[in-house]
Design an enzyme around this catalytic site. Structure first.
Site, PDB file in Angstrom:
ATOM      1  N   SER A  52       0.948  -1.228  -0.004  1.00  0.00           N
ATOM      2  CA  SER A  52       0.149   0.138   0.032  1.00  0.00           C
ATOM      3  C   SER A  52       0.891   1.105  -0.035  1.00  0.00           C
ATOM      4  CB  SER A  52      -0.833   0.138   1.177  1.00  0.00           C
ATOM      5  OG  SER A  52      -1.686  -1.058   1.319  1.00  0.00           O
ATOM      6  N   GLY A 234      -4.344  -1.854  -0.957  1.00  0.00           N
ATOM      7  CA  GLY A 234      -3.328  -1.466  -2.093  1.00  0.00           C
ATOM      8  C   GLY A 234      -3.403   0.095  -2.188  1.00  0.00           C
ATOM      9  N   GLY A 236      -2.712   3.994  -4.277  1.00  0.00           N
ATOM     10  CA  GLY A 236      -3.554   4.446  -5.574  1.00  0.00           C
ATOM     11  C   GLY A 236      -4.761   5.434  -5.062  1.00  0.00           C
ATOM     12  N   CYS A 262      -9.395  -1.682   3.397  1.00  0.00           N
ATOM     13  CA  CYS A 262      -8.686  -0.619   2.950  1.00  0.00           C
ATOM     14  C   CYS A 262      -9.046  -0.047   1.652  1.00  0.00           C
ATOM     15  CB  CYS A 262      -6.939  -1.000   2.975  1.00  0.00           C
ATOM     16  SG  CYS A 262      -6.156   0.669   2.950  1.00  0.00           S
ATOM     17  N   PHE A 263      -8.044  -0.324   0.400  1.00  0.00           N
ATOM     18  CA  PHE A 263      -8.537   0.082  -0.889  1.00  0.00           C
ATOM     19  C   PHE A 263      -9.644  -0.740  -1.139  1.00  0.00           C
ATOM     20  CE2 PHE A 263      -7.251   0.330  -5.415  1.00  0.00           C
ATOM     21  CZ  PHE A 263      -7.391   1.449  -5.510  1.00  0.00           C
ATOM     22  N   GLN A 266     -12.698   1.249  -0.378  1.00  0.00           N
ATOM     23  CA  GLN A 266     -13.231   2.199  -1.141  1.00  0.00           C
ATOM     24  C   GLN A 266     -13.569   1.828  -2.456  1.00  0.00           C
ATOM     25  OE1 GLN A 266      -9.117   4.133  -1.454  1.00  0.00           O
ATOM     26  NE2 GLN A 266      -8.957   4.290   0.717  1.00  0.00           N
ATOM     27  N   GLY A 306      -4.856   7.187   2.263  1.00  0.00           N
ATOM     28  CA  GLY A 306      -4.781   8.691   1.877  1.00  0.00           C
ATOM     29  C   GLY A 306      -6.393   9.030   1.441  1.00  0.00           C
ATOM     30  N   HIS A 354      -6.869  -2.449   8.596  1.00  0.00           N
ATOM     31  CA  HIS A 354      -6.290  -3.663   8.227  1.00  0.00           C
ATOM     32  C   HIS A 354      -6.380  -4.564   9.685  1.00  0.00           C
ATOM     33  CE1 HIS A 354      -3.115  -2.216   5.218  1.00  0.00           C
ATOM     34  NE2 HIS A 354      -4.067  -1.481   5.136  1.00  0.00           N
ATOM     35  N   GLU A 356      -5.960  -7.676  10.061  1.00  0.00           N
ATOM     36  CA  GLU A 356      -4.867  -8.676   9.881  1.00  0.00           C
ATOM     37  C   GLU A 356      -3.819  -7.959  10.868  1.00  0.00           C
ATOM     38  OE1 GLU A 356      -2.639  -5.665   7.785  1.00  0.00           O
ATOM     39  OE2 GLU A 356      -4.528  -6.610   7.361  1.00  0.00           O
TER      40      GLU A 356
END
Length: 391
Positions: A52, A234, A236, A262-263, A266, A306, A354, A356
């Site tokens: 990430s 991840g 981006g 996380c990603f 989104q 972010g 996260h 984990e």
């Protein structure tokens, strides 16, 4: 094990013209990226090997880094992914029975340009007040480049907004991790930058984990006959990942159980028809407080993002793309950011952090059990009450 402290020069340059002079750390040369700070006081190895962080120059707010060296057991992926590394005081002594090499040696081997010996508090305060910004580390001979030229290079570097980095971090061919214990079925994991601890947690719940390339098609995904689908963390901008959103809509249309982190959170938001936006300086570290609205518990969680999802924090609302009712399941207590989504009419949920939690904390590890329970419920509904629950 003793680590040598470099005397070679290095300079950190931010796009607002701020300059910080220090010592070279890791590889020598030039690196460009988005400068962000991570607040974890431990777990630097897990941070460095988290995909990430691709494209980002990471500043550690903890002052003393490298004490325990590096080992093969705690790595979260096949390499160090950060674009650059900023620390105040690299440890002179590596002291841990599990250590196999120094952090400095690892950074140099993987070509990661870093800087040490600067006031990391001042840089953190600058980012907190002005937001994450582009920057560069120039070390060794590159530190002598004309300052105006250094600043020009920084300002011409690509911003994180609009960048799709999934292809840089994803596997190119499928990788399979066998289930541990009673096998529940095949799990399709879209690798957008997945961590090894995530794979291990899913395999421990009885899933045969198929880690798939980020450009997989819905036909290729169907071919493994998954009982559920998982989207990983991840790097981006989620707005630049339309293929992954379209793939997820096909998954949701087929009512396959879905879990994203996380990603992946989104991308679930965008698949449901919600917007995403860039946070001023993001959440990165292992000490972020989050409210689980379902249980009322406050959990300390591991973050690295972010961008965030735009959604009403209270009450259920209709998915703009027709997937029924949705609610925000988790809320960040520092700034009221959406930290989780739960679909009420289809089997899908996600969290922004996260679970984990390598290297900790483990407050949110129960989410893997919640996912397993959701998959078992879906299998029972489809096949009848023959699916075993070994909990």
């Amino acid at each position: 094990m003793t680590a040598l402290i470099s005397t070679d020069p290095a300079v950190l340059v931010l796009e607002d013209g701020t300059r910080h002079t220090g010592r070279a750390y890791g590889a020598r040369g030039t690196t460009l990226g988005e400068v962000v700070f991570a607040t974890g006081m431990t777990g630097y190895q897990e941070t460095l090997t988290d995909p990430s962080y691709a494209g980002q120059i990471v500043l550690q707010t903890a002052p003393h880094i490298g004490n325990t060296g590096m080992n093969d057991e705690d790595t979260e992926s096949r390499r160090v992914w950060v674009a650059g590394y900023i620390v105040r005081d690299p440890s002179r002594i590596v002291s841990n029975w599990r250590s196999q090499e120094s952090l400095d040696d690892t950074l140099e081997r993987d070509g990661i340009v870093g800087i040490s010996g600067i006031d990391t508090r001042a840089v953190t305060r600058r980012i907190r007040s002005s937001g994450s910004m582009r920057g560069a580390i120039f070390s060794g001979d590159a530190a002598g480049i004309d300052p105006e030229e250094q600043l020009r290079l920084v300002r011409e570097a690509p911003a994180m907004t609009g960048r799709n980095l999934s292809a840089d971090v994803s596997v190119t061919v499928a990788e399979v991790t066998p289930a541990r214990g009673e096998r529940l079925g095949n799990l399709a994991v879209l690798d957008l930058g997945v961590k090894q601890a995530t794979i291990d947690n899913l395999a421990a719940r009885g899933f045969e984990v198929h880690v798939l390339p980020q450009d997989v098609t819905i036909e290729q995904l169907r071919a493994i006959e998954p009982v559920a689908v998982f989207y990983s963390n991840g790097p981006g901008d989620p707005a630049a990942s339309e293929h992954h959103v379209e793939l997820l809509r096909a998954v949701l249309d087929e009512r396959l159980p879905f879990f994203g982190i996380c990603f992946g959170n989104q991308l679930l938001g965008r698949a449901l028809g919600l917007g995403t936006y860039k946070l001023p300086f993001g959440h990165r570290g292992i000490n972020q407080p989050v409210l689980d609205k379902q249980t009322g518990r406050v959990e300390i969680t591991a973050h690295n993002h972010g961008f965030a999802v735009e959604a009403p924090l209270e009450g259920a609302f209709a998915s703009p793309h027709g997937y029924g009712q949705v609610e925000v399941s988790h809320i960040g207590l520092n700034d009221r950011v959406v930290e989780g989504l739960r679909a009420l009419d289809i089997p899908a949920f996600s969290v922004q952090y996260h679970p984990e939690a390598a290297a900790g904390p483990h407050d949110a590890n129960y989410l893997f059990d919640r996912f397993r329970d959701m998959v078992i419920a879906a299998l029972r509904q489809a096949q009848g009450p023959t699916v075993k629950d070994n909990n």
